[in-house]
Design a protein around this motif. Sequence first.
Motif, mmCIF file in Angstrom:
data_model
loop_
_atom_site.group_PDB
_atom_site.id
_atom_site.type_symbol
_atom_site.label_atom_id
_atom_site.label_comp_id
_atom_site.label_asym_id
_atom_site.label_seq_id
_atom_site.Cartn_x
_atom_site.Cartn_y
_atom_site.Cartn_z
ATOM 1 N N TRP A 1 -59.473 19.878 -29.323
ATOM 2 C CA TRP A 1 -58.754 18.669 -28.620
ATOM 3 C C TRP A 1 -57.865 18.021 -28.339
ATOM 4 C CZ3 TRP A 1 -57.485 13.954 -30.206
ATOM 5 C CH2 TRP A 1 -58.221 13.615 -31.672
ATOM 6 N N ALA A 2 -57.098 18.463 -29.714
ATOM 7 C CA ALA A 2 -55.624 18.204 -29.801
ATOM 8 C C ALA A 2 -55.323 18.502 -28.607
ATOM 9 C CB ALA A 2 -54.987 18.103 -30.896
ATOM 10 N N ILE A 3 -55.388 19.416 -28.518
ATOM 11 C CA ILE A 3 -54.242 20.354 -27.417
ATOM 12 C C ILE A 3 -54.167 19.751 -25.853
ATOM 13 C CG2 ILE A 3 -54.423 22.797 -25.836
ATOM 14 C CD1 ILE A 3 -56.152 24.474 -28.049
ATOM 15 N N ASP A 4 -52.481 19.504 -25.450
ATOM 16 C CA ASP A 4 -52.517 18.951 -24.594
ATOM 17 C C ASP A 4 -53.495 19.503 -22.869
ATOM 18 O OD1 ASP A 4 -50.596 17.623 -25.514
ATOM 19 O OD2 ASP A 4 -48.872 19.453 -26.051
ATOM 20 N N GLN A 5 -54.153 20.680 -22.577
ATOM 21 C CA GLN A 5 -54.751 21.129 -21.321
ATOM 22 C C GLN A 5 -55.272 22.140 -21.421
ATOM 23 O OE1 GLN A 5 -51.109 21.497 -18.110
ATOM 24 N NE2 GLN A 5 -52.430 21.798 -16.896
ATOM 25 N N PHE A 6 -56.102 22.151 -20.991
ATOM 26 C CA PHE A 6 -56.953 23.448 -20.904
ATOM 27 C C PHE A 6 -57.721 23.801 -19.281
ATOM 28 C CE2 PHE A 6 -60.467 20.460 -21.306
ATOM 29 C CZ PHE A 6 -61.621 20.666 -21.010
ATOM 30 N N VAL B 1 -60.499 26.296 -17.200
ATOM 31 C CA VAL B 1 -61.682 27.565 -17.175
ATOM 32 C C VAL B 1 -61.391 28.497 -16.056
ATOM 33 C CG1 VAL B 1 -64.127 27.855 -18.345
ATOM 34 C CG2 VAL B 1 -62.722 26.576 -19.786
ATOM 35 N N ALA B 2 -61.789 29.446 -15.847
ATOM 36 C CA ALA B 2 -61.393 30.570 -14.673
ATOM 37 C C ALA B 2 -62.929 30.666 -14.604
ATOM 38 C CB ALA B 2 -60.151 30.402 -14.375
ATOM 39 N N ALA B 3 -62.943 32.205 -14.075
ATOM 40 C CA ALA B 3 -63.505 33.376 -13.663
ATOM 41 C C ALA B 3 -62.403 34.539 -14.290
ATOM 42 C CB ALA B 3 -64.444 32.984 -12.280
ATOM 43 N N ILE B 4 -63.177 35.073 -14.333
ATOM 44 C CA ILE B 4 -62.096 36.838 -14.493
ATOM 45 C C ILE B 4 -61.690 36.769 -13.377
ATOM 46 C CG2 ILE B 4 -61.768 38.757 -15.485
ATOM 47 C CD1 ILE B 4 -64.052 38.856 -17.263
ATOM 48 N N GLY B 5 -60.226 36.864 -12.995
ATOM 49 C CA GLY B 5 -59.473 37.554 -11.468
ATOM 50 C C GLY B 5 -59.171 35.904 -11.520
ATOM 51 N N GLN B 6 -60.194 35.056 -11.919
ATOM 52 C CA GLN B 6 -59.131 33.217 -11.270
ATOM 53 C C GLN B 6 -58.437 32.751 -11.758
ATOM 54 O OE1 GLN B 6 -59.946 33.085 -7.581
ATOM 55 N NE2 GLN B 6 -60.407 35.504 -7.395
ATOM 56 N N GLU B 7 -57.982 33.330 -13.213
ATOM 57 C CA GLU B 7 -57.069 32.846 -13.728
ATOM 58 C C GLU B 7 -55.512 31.645 -13.451
ATOM 59 O OE1 GLU B 7 -56.845 37.109 -15.339
ATOM 60 O OE2 GLU B 7 -57.935 35.140 -14.356
ATOM 61 N N PRO B 8 -54.794 31.439 -14.121
ATOM 62 C CA PRO B 8 -53.645 30.893 -13.369
ATOM 63 C C PRO B 8 -52.852 31.434 -13.804
ATOM 64 C CG PRO B 8 -54.207 28.963 -15.195
ATOM 65 C CD PRO B 8 -55.684 29.770 -14.543
ATOM 66 N N ASP B 9 -51.667 31.708 -12.285
ATOM 67 C CA ASP B 9 -49.992 32.171 -13.055
ATOM 68 C C ASP B 9 -49.531 31.930 -14.103
ATOM 69 O OD1 ASP B 9 -47.997 33.840 -13.295
ATOM 70 O OD2 ASP B 9 -47.533 33.377 -10.879
ATOM 71 N N GLY C 1 -51.574 20.363 -12.402
ATOM 72 C CA GLY C 1 -53.008 19.762 -11.521
ATOM 73 C C GLY C 1 -53.678 21.259 -11.970
ATOM 74 N N VAL C 2 -53.714 21.952 -12.576
ATOM 75 C CA VAL C 2 -54.679 22.990 -13.289
ATOM 76 C C VAL C 2 -55.770 22.358 -14.130
ATOM 77 C CG1 VAL C 2 -54.384 25.065 -14.276
ATOM 78 C CG2 VAL C 2 -52.435 24.736 -12.335
ATOM 79 N N GLY C 3 -56.716 22.628 -14.647
ATOM 80 C CA GLY C 3 -57.618 22.070 -15.554
ATOM 81 C C GLY C 3 -57.202 20.752 -15.809
ATOM 82 N N ARG D 1 -56.678 17.839 -18.610
ATOM 83 C CA ARG D 1 -54.904 17.239 -19.393
ATOM 84 C C ARG D 1 -55.336 16.083 -20.133
ATOM 85 N NH1 ARG D 1 -48.941 16.573 -16.904
ATOM 86 N NH2 ARG D 1 -48.887 19.689 -16.884
ATOM 87 N N ARG D 2 -54.995 15.847 -21.518
ATOM 88 C CA ARG D 2 -56.367 14.852 -22.307
ATOM 89 C C ARG D 2 -55.266 13.556 -22.036
ATOM 90 N NH1 ARG D 2 -53.010 14.432 -27.095
ATOM 91 N NH2 ARG D 2 -51.714 15.927 -27.160
ATOM 92 N N THR D 3 -53.783 13.247 -21.305
ATOM 93 C CA THR D 3 -53.542 12.510 -20.889
ATOM 94 C C THR D 3 -53.591 11.646 -19.862
ATOM 95 O OG1 THR D 3 -51.682 13.652 -19.942
ATOM 96 C CG2 THR D 3 -51.181 12.822 -21.576
ATOM 97 N N ASP D 4 -55.153 12.598 -19.035
ATOM 98 C CA ASP D 4 -55.538 11.514 -17.757
ATOM 99 C C ASP D 4 -56.911 11.091 -18.049
ATOM 100 O OD1 ASP D 4 -53.707 12.553 -16.447
ATOM 101 O OD2 ASP D 4 -54.994 14.431 -16.301
ATOM 102 N N GLY D 5 -56.967 11.560 -19.579
ATOM 103 C CA GLY D 5 -58.013 10.482 -20.702
ATOM 104 C C GLY D 5 -58.944 10.723 -21.373
ATOM 105 N N LEU D 6 -58.233 11.070 -22.617
ATOM 106 C CA LEU D 6 -58.279 10.651 -24.044
ATOM 107 C C LEU D 6 -60.496 10.890 -24.426
ATOM 108 C CD1 LEU D 6 -58.041 12.037 -26.242
ATOM 109 C CD2 LEU D 6 -58.087 10.084 -26.954
ATOM 110 N N LYS D 7 -61.073 10.083 -24.117
ATOM 111 C CA LYS D 7 -62.780 10.340 -24.346
ATOM 112 C C LYS D 7 -63.349 11.422 -22.897
ATOM 113 C CE LYS D 7 -67.105 7.469 -24.231
ATOM 114 N NZ LYS D 7 -67.198 5.872 -23.669
ATOM 115 N N ALA D 8 -62.096 11.579 -22.236
ATOM 116 C CA ALA D 8 -63.570 12.067 -21.225
ATOM 117 C C ALA D 8 -62.833 13.687 -21.081
ATOM 118 C CB ALA D 8 -63.142 11.965 -19.324
#
Length: 119
Positions: free
Chosen positions: A44-49, A51-59, A66-68, A70-77
């Motif tokens: 959870w200490a990673i800044d952003q994550f 999850v995508a279906a195979i072939g739908q992962e971000p470039d 705006g992808v996935g 971010r920890r800075t958008d609200g730590l509890k959630a």
Amino acid sequence: IQALLLAAVRRTIGKDFYQTAGDDPSVAAAGGEVEPPAFVMPLWAIDQFHVAAIGQEPDLTSDLEGVGLRRTDGLKAYVAAMRELSANWSTDKVYTFCFWGVSQFVDVIHWEFLGLFPG
């Protein structure tokens, strides 16, 4: 510097991490195992994550704004979402993790601050 960095990490994520400078190979028992340098944090200490279906992962060469989640958008959630992810790993998904945190300011391998001080 090392103590300062570790204190900053503790203030940010608590004591839930492991850090070692590793074993000195010259003093290890002959043929004995030597621990390498390591710095390990909870997922959870990673800044952003994302999850995508195979072939739908971000470039990964593009802006990940705006992808996935971010920890800075609200730590509890974020921690709750990361726990849910950790309980449901799947080989049918592609996981993207971003960790930039202090990387622009700290070289953790060499325990050096970068770009904070003039000169």
